[in-house]
Structures are given as C-alpha cells and as structure tokens.
Design a protein around this motif. Structure first.
Motif, short mmCIF file in Angstrom:
data_model
loop_
_atom_site.label_atom_id
_atom_site.label_comp_id
_atom_site.label_asym_id
_atom_site.label_seq_id
_atom_site.Cartn_x
_atom_site.Cartn_y
_atom_site.Cartn_z
N LEU A 139 13.70 -4.41 -9.50
CA LEU A 139 12.73 -3.42 -9.05
C LEU A 139 11.76 -4.03 -8.03
O LEU A 139 11.48 -5.25 -8.06
CB LEU A 139 11.94 -2.87 -10.24
CG LEU A 139 12.74 -2.18 -11.36
CD1 LEU A 139 11.81 -1.79 -12.50
CD2 LEU A 139 13.49 -0.98 -10.82
N ASP A 140 11.23 -3.16 -7.19
CA ASP A 140 10.14 -3.55 -6.28
C ASP A 140 8.84 -3.30 -7.04
O ASP A 140 8.23 -2.24 -6.95
CB ASP A 140 10.20 -2.71 -5.00
CG ASP A 140 9.03 -3.02 -4.05
OD1 ASP A 140 8.28 -3.99 -4.32
OD2 ASP A 140 8.88 -2.28 -3.07
N ASN A 141 8.46 -4.31 -7.83
CA ASN A 141 7.31 -4.12 -8.72
C ASN A 141 5.97 -4.04 -8.00
O ASN A 141 5.04 -3.38 -8.49
CB ASN A 141 7.25 -5.26 -9.75
CG ASN A 141 8.54 -5.37 -10.55
OD1 ASN A 141 9.42 -6.14 -10.20
ND2 ASN A 141 8.67 -4.60 -11.62
N ASP A 142 5.84 -4.74 -6.86
CA ASP A 142 4.55 -4.72 -6.16
C ASP A 142 4.50 -3.69 -5.03
O ASP A 142 3.54 -3.66 -4.24
CB ASP A 142 4.19 -6.10 -5.63
CG ASP A 142 5.30 -6.68 -4.74
OD1 ASP A 142 6.30 -5.96 -4.51
OD2 ASP A 142 5.18 -7.83 -4.33
N CYS A 143 5.54 -2.88 -4.96
CA CYS A 143 5.57 -1.74 -4.03
C CYS A 143 5.38 -2.16 -2.57
O CYS A 143 4.70 -1.46 -1.79
CB CYS A 143 4.49 -0.71 -4.41
SG CYS A 143 4.63 -0.14 -6.13
N ASP A 144 5.99 -3.30 -2.20
CA ASP A 144 5.86 -3.77 -0.81
C ASP A 144 7.15 -3.58 -0.04
O ASP A 144 7.30 -4.08 1.07
CB ASP A 144 5.43 -5.23 -0.78
CG ASP A 144 6.47 -6.16 -1.41
OD1 ASP A 144 7.46 -5.64 -2.00
OD2 ASP A 144 6.30 -7.39 -1.38
N GLU A 177 -1.25 20.67 -8.10
CA GLU A 177 -0.16 19.92 -7.49
C GLU A 177 -0.79 18.80 -6.66
O GLU A 177 -1.36 19.04 -5.59
CB GLU A 177 0.66 20.84 -6.59
CG GLU A 177 1.86 20.16 -5.97
CD GLU A 177 2.93 19.87 -6.99
OE1 GLU A 177 3.70 18.90 -6.80
OE2 GLU A 177 3.02 20.59 -8.02
N PRO A 178 -0.69 17.54 -7.15
CA PRO A 178 -1.38 16.46 -6.44
C PRO A 178 -0.62 16.04 -5.18
O PRO A 178 0.61 16.09 -5.14
CB PRO A 178 -1.40 15.34 -7.47
CG PRO A 178 -0.20 15.58 -8.31
CD PRO A 178 -0.03 17.08 -8.36
N PRO A 179 -1.32 15.57 -4.18
CA PRO A 179 -0.67 15.06 -2.97
C PRO A 179 -0.13 13.66 -3.22
O PRO A 179 -0.54 12.98 -4.15
CB PRO A 179 -1.80 15.06 -1.95
CG PRO A 179 -3.04 14.90 -2.75
CD PRO A 179 -2.80 15.64 -4.05
N PRO A 180 0.82 13.17 -2.39
CA PRO A 180 1.38 11.83 -2.58
C PRO A 180 0.31 10.74 -2.41
O PRO A 180 -0.63 10.89 -1.64
CB PRO A 180 2.45 11.73 -1.49
CG PRO A 180 2.74 13.13 -1.11
CD PRO A 180 1.47 13.89 -1.27
N ALA A 181 0.51 9.64 -3.22
CA ALA A 181 -0.37 8.47 -3.08
C ALA A 181 0.03 7.70 -1.82
O ALA A 181 1.08 7.96 -1.21
CB ALA A 181 -0.25 7.59 -4.32
N ASP A 182 -0.78 6.70 -1.49
CA ASP A 182 -0.52 5.93 -0.27
C ASP A 182 0.71 5.04 -0.44
O ASP A 182 1.51 4.88 0.49
CB ASP A 182 -1.74 5.08 0.09
CG ASP A 182 -2.92 5.95 0.56
OD1 ASP A 182 -2.67 7.11 0.94
OD2 ASP A 182 -4.07 5.46 0.51
N LEU A 183 0.88 4.38 -1.61
CA LEU A 183 2.02 3.49 -1.83
C LEU A 183 3.21 4.30 -2.35
O LEU A 183 3.10 4.99 -3.37
CB LEU A 183 1.65 2.39 -2.84
CG LEU A 183 0.55 1.40 -2.42
CD1 LEU A 183 0.29 0.40 -3.54
CD2 LEU A 183 0.92 0.69 -1.13
N GLN A 184 4.38 4.16 -1.70
CA GLN A 184 5.55 4.94 -2.08
C GLN A 184 6.81 4.10 -2.18
O GLN A 184 7.90 4.65 -2.32
CB GLN A 184 5.76 6.07 -1.07
CG GLN A 184 4.71 7.17 -1.11
CD GLN A 184 4.73 7.92 -2.42
OE1 GLN A 184 5.78 8.27 -2.94
NE2 GLN A 184 3.53 8.13 -3.00
N PHE A 185 6.69 2.73 -2.14
CA PHE A 185 7.86 1.87 -2.30
C PHE A 185 8.04 1.49 -3.77
O PHE A 185 7.07 1.46 -4.55
CB PHE A 185 7.71 0.61 -1.44
CG PHE A 185 7.73 0.87 0.04
CD1 PHE A 185 8.90 1.26 0.68
CD2 PHE A 185 6.56 0.72 0.80
CE1 PHE A 185 8.91 1.51 2.04
CE2 PHE A 185 6.58 0.96 2.17
CZ PHE A 185 7.75 1.35 2.80
N GLY A 186 9.28 1.07 -4.11
CA GLY A 186 9.57 0.52 -5.43
C GLY A 186 9.14 1.42 -6.56
O GLY A 186 9.40 2.64 -6.56
#
Length: 789
Positions: free
Chosen positions: A449-454, A405-414
C-alpha cells in the motif's frame, strides 16, 4: 383163563408166559399210561400167539382195535372204527365220541379220544372226555349275557360282563359317567367310594366335586374368587386356586417387574404413584412469541412443553408476542402511558415495537425518540430545509450539518484515495491519521500500500530479502517465499502454513490427511448476516440484518462429509440413503457425532481437538450422546471444527447477498442445489450437479440442499443492532450465544422447498436428534491473524 385187563395181566397168564416176555410187561417209570397200554397190548398179543393162547376164539378171543394210534388187531389198519373204541359211561351221555390218535389229549397223556359233538341243550364245559357233555343249558338272547340271573351264553357263568349297563344315579363331579353294576340279576348303583377322588363329605380343595353334589370345593368359598398382587404396572390379577396339599387356597399371581417411570399415566415403578419425578428437558412449545421456549412437564400422563415465560394478559409495545397469540404488538397503544399534555405535544402510538409520538404540533419536534417528554424540540426550518455545513439545524431534525455530501480531500493517493473533507462549521481537511493504513511522512509497513499517500508504494522496503517460508511477501516485491522456493510446493505437500496453506485465497487445496476430501481457502471479509425485510420467503428469525466481520481465512471442505470419509473414520454406516453410494453425503448424524468426527480429523492431522465430550454413551454412528460438550472458543482452536452460524453464512454467500448465492430466482437454485423440486427424494453424490454448479465464488458445492449441515452455534433470535446504526459490541468472528434451545443447522435438504434452502434460512434441532437429511461440513482456520509489519 381170566380176561386180560387193559392195564395188567392176570396172574395165571403171567405165570404161563415165557421168561423173556414177562420183563417187558413192566413198563418203565414215568411212561405215559396210554403208551404203556399200547406197548403192553402188542407184547401180550405176540406172546399169546407164540404160546398158542390165541388159537380158539371162544377160548382165546382176539384183541380188538384200541384208539391208540397202533394196529392192535394186526390187520394192517390202525384205529379203524376208532370211535367205537372210545366208550364212556352213563355220565358221558349227550355226547358223540371220536378217536383222534394224532392229537392225544392232555399233552399225550391218556387215550386219544375226544367229544366230537354235544346233544342240543348240552355243553362240555370242563373239557374232560370221561364225563361227556355234562352241562345242560339253553342259549338265550342270541348268546349275549344280560343282567337277569341266567347263563344267557351257556358258558357256566351267570351275569358276567352283561351289556346295556344304565347310568348310575349320581352323575356330577367325580361320579360323572358312572354306570350301574349287575348284582343278583339286577342293576344297582356302583360303590361310589371306589371312584378316584370320591368323598362322601367334601373335605379336599382340589377343584373337584368330590361328593358328587354339584358343588366344587364348598368348604373353601375363596376358591375361584378374584385375587391380585402388586400395584401400578406390577399389578397382576388371577383367581384363588387350591394348594398342592388340597387343604386351602392360594393366589397364584406373581407381581410384575417395576421399570423406570415414564410420563404415560401409569405407575411404571410400582410405588403407588404414577408419573412422578419426571426429568424436565428444554423444548419448544406449540405457542408462539415469548411462550415458544419451555421445559417438558408431565400432565395427566402426557408430556407437554410448558413455556418458561408465561403469556401476558395484555400486549406490550416491545416487538414481541407477549400474549402468545401469534400477533406482535396488537392493541399495544395502551402499553404506552400518556405524558404531560401541553400545546406542543401530539399523540402517542406503538410504532415499530416502540412507543412513539405519531405527530407533533406547530414548530415542535420529537428528536430524542422519547415519547414521555413529548415533542421537546423547538425549531424553525431554515430556508428550504436542506441541511448545509453551517452549524445550523436547517431541517429541524435535531441534528446539525448531517447527511451532507463532502467534497474530496487534498490527498488522494494510496490509502488516502477517496478521502473527503469534514464539516466543522465549514469544510476542512480530514484527520488523515484516522484513515486505515495511513502512515505520516514515511512508509513503515510492507503491505503493498501507499501508506503515506505520496504516490509511491513500500518504498522503504525495496531490497529486503525474503528469507521466511511463511506464505508472505516479506520483501514486498510481489512474490511469496521466492528465496526459499516453497511457494510452489506447500500446496501440493499439504502442510498447513498460514494463510491458506501458502496458496492464494479462494483456491482449492488438494486432499489433506487420510480421510480425504477437497478443501478450499476462503478469505476473510465482511458481510450482512440475515436477510432483508423484503426478501421473498423470509422468516422472522432471519433479521434484523447485522453487519459481521470474519477476520481470518478459513480452510473449508468444498463438500459435505461423505459416506466413505465417515466409514474410514468409524467403520460403520449410519446413513439412511446408503444406496446413494460412498461419494454421497453421510447423514442421519446427530450433533455429538459430527463433533466426534471433526475431533477425529484433528487427531489424524496432529492437531488439538476443539471439543471435549464427557459422559458419553454409545458410539459415533450408533446414537452417540453426551451429557456435556465443551467447545473451545473458535479463536483459540487451530484444529478442525464445525463452523459458527456466522461463518457458515459468510462461506455460503461467497460475497453475495441474494436469496441463493447463484441469484434470486428458483431457476438459479436449481442449477446449484439438490432440493425438493429436482432431488427425486434422494441424496446425490457431492459436487455432482452440472459444471455451472461449481461456479461458487469460493469453489464450494452443495451449500443449498442435499443435506442439512450442523453448525457449532446455539439457536437464539438475532440481537437488535443499536438505534444509531452502529455495529454490535462484538460483530467480529461471533461465536454465537452461550446456550439456547438447540444447535443451529443450515442449508436445507433434499426434501425441502426453495424457501427453506435459502442462504439466510435458519434451522435448529436438539443435539442428540438425528434425521435422514442432516450431515455436516468441517472447517478450520487457515492460519493465525495477520501479523503487523
């Protein structure tokens, strides 16, 4: 003075008569003798009175009354005592005369005297008065003539037409019913030669016994014997008959007419060989497993389905019924040959259609699934055997760091929402470039979509005008085609614009074209084709389940094609359930006829047809059948067509995975489909169930029951997915196999039970077959694939 005679006057008297009397004594020519005599008598009497010749009776006796119809003695009476006036000679004996002046004999010629009666035993045969009753004869046998040489009826003729003629001696053949004739007072046989057809010696062939010997046509032994002409179905039997000329015999049989050879044990084409050259067609045998598909053969006059793949003597371990006994992989352990035995190996068995090692010894493991190399993997369980991200095979399954079960990545937007870290000896950030829709550092797509996750969406597209009437949000402001004012009109206009005619996916599109019908736009998506192993009522050919993707929205008729739609297109009514009415589904349609309808629909809409039919006979609705039906690949066809099997199941499921789109229980089915339990054995108008039946996620009706629905696909078992759980090589918009036993049909019908009308059930039939419960539902792509921005 001499006596006057009846027919003349004595010369002495004539000389003494006055001159005016003498001329009157000359009778006119051709006067009847009786009339002459009467006239002469009157004149003479008058003359004698005038001359005084009648004054003395002794010297001039008075004339007596004559039988002539006159008053000869001038006493005022006519023919008194007339019978005495008809004397006759001795020849006229045995008779009594009578005077009948009102009916003179011989047409008024002669004296009017008749024979009144004859004495007993005498007869007047010649009708002459002068010779009296001249024939002496006694009536015998009551006056009935017999053959005895006597005149029994006293008519002057002997043995004429005697009664009681006995049968002649010969009574066979043409002599049957012959009677003897009377000759010289005796009965004798008649002259047989005078009988029609009689021959003293039989020479004619005429089906008669001409010589009356009891034998017919004895000179022609074949007459009446059996004869035959033709062979096979053309053979006709008869009996020899005589020729019209009567000089021989002939067989009257006429050979029958040959027909096409059938598989029936009969020589139909009359060539001496039965059942030859029978065409072989694909069929389904009555054997299971590998023997199910075959081709027809003619065996002993019976058409049979011979399997294309014969049964094996021994079962293989392959998940198939190799010996065609209805059971898969039974006793198939023998099909798994042993391997090099060593201390680390175990036993081999046929498990899940494959030869597998049942168990390993010690710290050995079979991780490659290949039984031939035994338990090849040596491993010691690490710790508690729970896998960790440490590049160690903690659980000894041959795989390192799996199932964590992997932990969440740093980027979580979009588009990065939900992204997780990856294990590489330790947990690290993922490769964001592999996330669908991710754009590094700058928004390049206008896709909402928020393609660049900002945390911002489509920030690079703000202020771009929406100038295309294409059903898309070109300026990314949440509105479609607002600058061309077409978003509110394209649906009503019925103009097909991508996607879904400019309407939101999943909404009903109004009537399109002259054939009518309501349509719905079904969005693209993914689903599992088939049914899970534990689904109630599941059939074997519904699995294994395969992940599939439908990448383009589809324009689908909300209901099956109706009778009125069909009649508008082809002006005939092929349905068995015609009494149901025009709003009911058309049925009794074969696959070729369904294809002809969708081609017609394409032409009416100005689109290129999706199918090419060739070498067709008869018309749609009248058993149309074609030798070849070439379908363009669905991806290349923008016209109307039949759905592929995968498209049909995707459409019918409506994003569900239950037995029925409405739920798992049969009560859920009864609300949304017409089937055996509620149809009453009849079809029903489309979309006619209560309002809750219209709650299909995409607005469809009757995807369960009412009538079966043809699809474009051939029938074949589903392919096995790869062992690692990945998708098939072509899981996207699958068109199905290139050939098969028949064409797939789905949905079940009014006469099927709940098991058959499930979403995953598969039916198939030969393309030319037609049944009272089979119709179809057309589809087409609602637009081209999504274009890149």
């Amino acid at each position: 003075m001499r006596f006057l005679t009846i027919l003349g006057v004595h010369e002495d008297v004539r000389e003494s008569l006055p001159e005016f009397i003498v001329p009157t004594l000359r009778p006119p020519r051709r006067a009847p003798r009786a009339i002459i005599a009467a006239r002469f008598h009157r004149v003479l009497t008058a003359a004698l009175l005038l001359s005084g010749c009648l004054q003395g009776a002794d010297e001039h006796p008075a004339l007596g009354e004559v039988c002539n119809g006159l008053d000869d003695d001038l006493d005022g009476r006519t023919d008194e005592a007339g019978s005495r006036l008809c004397p006759f000679t001795v020849e006229m004996s045995y008779a009594t005369a009578a005077c009948t002046p009102d009916d003179p004999p011989d047409g008024g010629v002669g004296l009017p005297c008749r024979i009144a009666t004859c004495d007993e035993g005498h007869h007047d045969l010649d009708g002459r008065f002068g010779n009296g009753c001249e024939y002496a004869c006694r009536v015998a046998h009551g006056g009935v003539e017999r053959c005895n040489g006597r005149d029994d009826d006293c008519d002057g003729i002997t043995d004429e037409a005697p009664t009681g003629a006995p049968r002649a001696t010969q009574q066979q053949g043409v002599c049957q019913d012959a009677l003897q004739i009377c000759s010289s007072g005796m009965w004798v046989d008649p002259p047989y030669a005078e009988r029609p057809g009689y021959e003293a010696v039989e020479v004619s062939c005429d089906d008669l016994d001409n010589d009356c010997d009891g034998a017919v046509d004895e000179g022609y032994p074949l007459a009446g014997a059996d004869c035959a002409v033709g062979v096979g179905a053309c053979a006709v039997s008869a009996e020899y008959v005589c020729t019209p000329e009567g000089d021989g015999v002939v067989c009257p049989a006429v050979a029958g007419v040959a027909s096409d050879e059938l598989c029936n044990g009969v020589d139909d084409d009359c060539d001496g060989t039965p059942d030859e050259d029978q065409a072989s067609t694909p069929c389904v045998s009555d054997l299971p497993g590998r023997c199910v598909l075959g081709h027809t053969t003619c065996d002993g006059g019976v058409s049979r389905c011979a399997p294309d793949t014969p049964a094996l003597e021994a079962e293989l371990c392959n998940g198939e019924d190799d010996d065609c006994d209805g059971t898969i992989d039974e006793d198939a352990d023998g099909a798994c040959p042993g391997f090099a035995i060593n201390a680390d190996s175990g036993l081999v068995e046929c498990i899940a259609a494959a030869c597998q090692i049942r168990a390993c010894n010690g710290d050995r493991w079979d991780v490659d699934g290949l039984y031939a190399n035994g338990c090849e993997y040596a491993c010691t369980v690490n710790g508690d055997g729970v896998e960790r991200c440490n590049d160690i095979d903690d659980d000894c399954d041959g795989t390192t760091d799996e199932g964590l079960e992997p932990p969440p990545a740093d980027l979580q937007f979009g588009v990065c929402a939900g992204a997780t870290r990856v294990c590489a000896d330790r947990w690290v950030e993922p490769a964001y470039g592999g996330i669908a829709g991710y754009e590094h550092g700058r928004e390049a797509s206008c896709d909402g979509l928020d393609n660049d996750c900002d945390g911002r969406t489509d920030e690079e597209w703000q202020g771009v005008p929406d100038g295309q009437c294409d059903g898309l949000d070109d300026d990314c402001d949440g509105r479609v085609d607002e600058d061309r004012a077409c978003a509110e009109t394209v649906c009503a206009a019925g103009t097909l614009l991508p996607p879904c005619n400019g309407c939101p996916e999943g909404t009903v599109v109004p009537t399109i074209g002259p054939l009518g019908g309501a349509w719905v736009c079904v969005p693209a998506g993914e689903f599992l084709l088939g049914s899970p192993d534990d689904e109630e009522g599941r059939f074997l050919d519904e699995g294994p389940q395969v992940p599939m993707a439908i990448t383009r929205p589809l324009l689908v008729q909300t209901h099956e094609v109706t009778q009125v739609q069909w009649q508008t297109a082809f002006d005939n009514a092929p349905s068995v359930y015609l009494d149901c009415g025009p709003a009911c589904p058309v049925e009794s349609i074969n696959w070729f006829e369904a294809v002809a309808f969708v081609n017609h629909l394409s032409v009416e809409a100005g689109l290129e047809p999706c199918y090419a039919l060739s070498d067709c006979v008869r018309a749609p609705g009248a058993d149309l059948e074609c030798d070849l039906a070439v379908a363009r690949a669905p991806a290349d066809c923008t016209g109307y067509r039949l759905p592929t099997e995968a498209e049909w199941e995707y459409i019918a499921r409506g994003a569900t995975q239950t037995r029925f789109w409405s739920g798992e229980a049969e009560e859920d089915l009864a609300r949304v489909g017409w089937y055996f339990a509620n149809s009453g054995g009849l079809t029903h108008p489309v979309c006619s169930l209560p309002v809750e039946a219209l709650h299909h996620p995409w607005g469809l009706c009757d995807v369960h029951g009412n009538v079966w629905e043809w699809t474009e696909s051939w029938y074949r078992p589903y392919p096995e997915p790869p062992a690692d759980g990945a998708r098939l090589a072509d899981p996207v918009d699958p068109a199905g196999p290139p050939n098969g036993a028949g064409r797939i049909k789905r949905s079940g019908s009014l006469i099927n039970d709940a098991r058959v009308v499930r979403t995953a059930n598969r039916g198939w039939q030969f393309p030319g077959a037609r049944e009272g419960g089979t119709g179809f539902r057309p589809v087409r792509f609602a637009g081209p694939p999504p274009r890149a921005r």
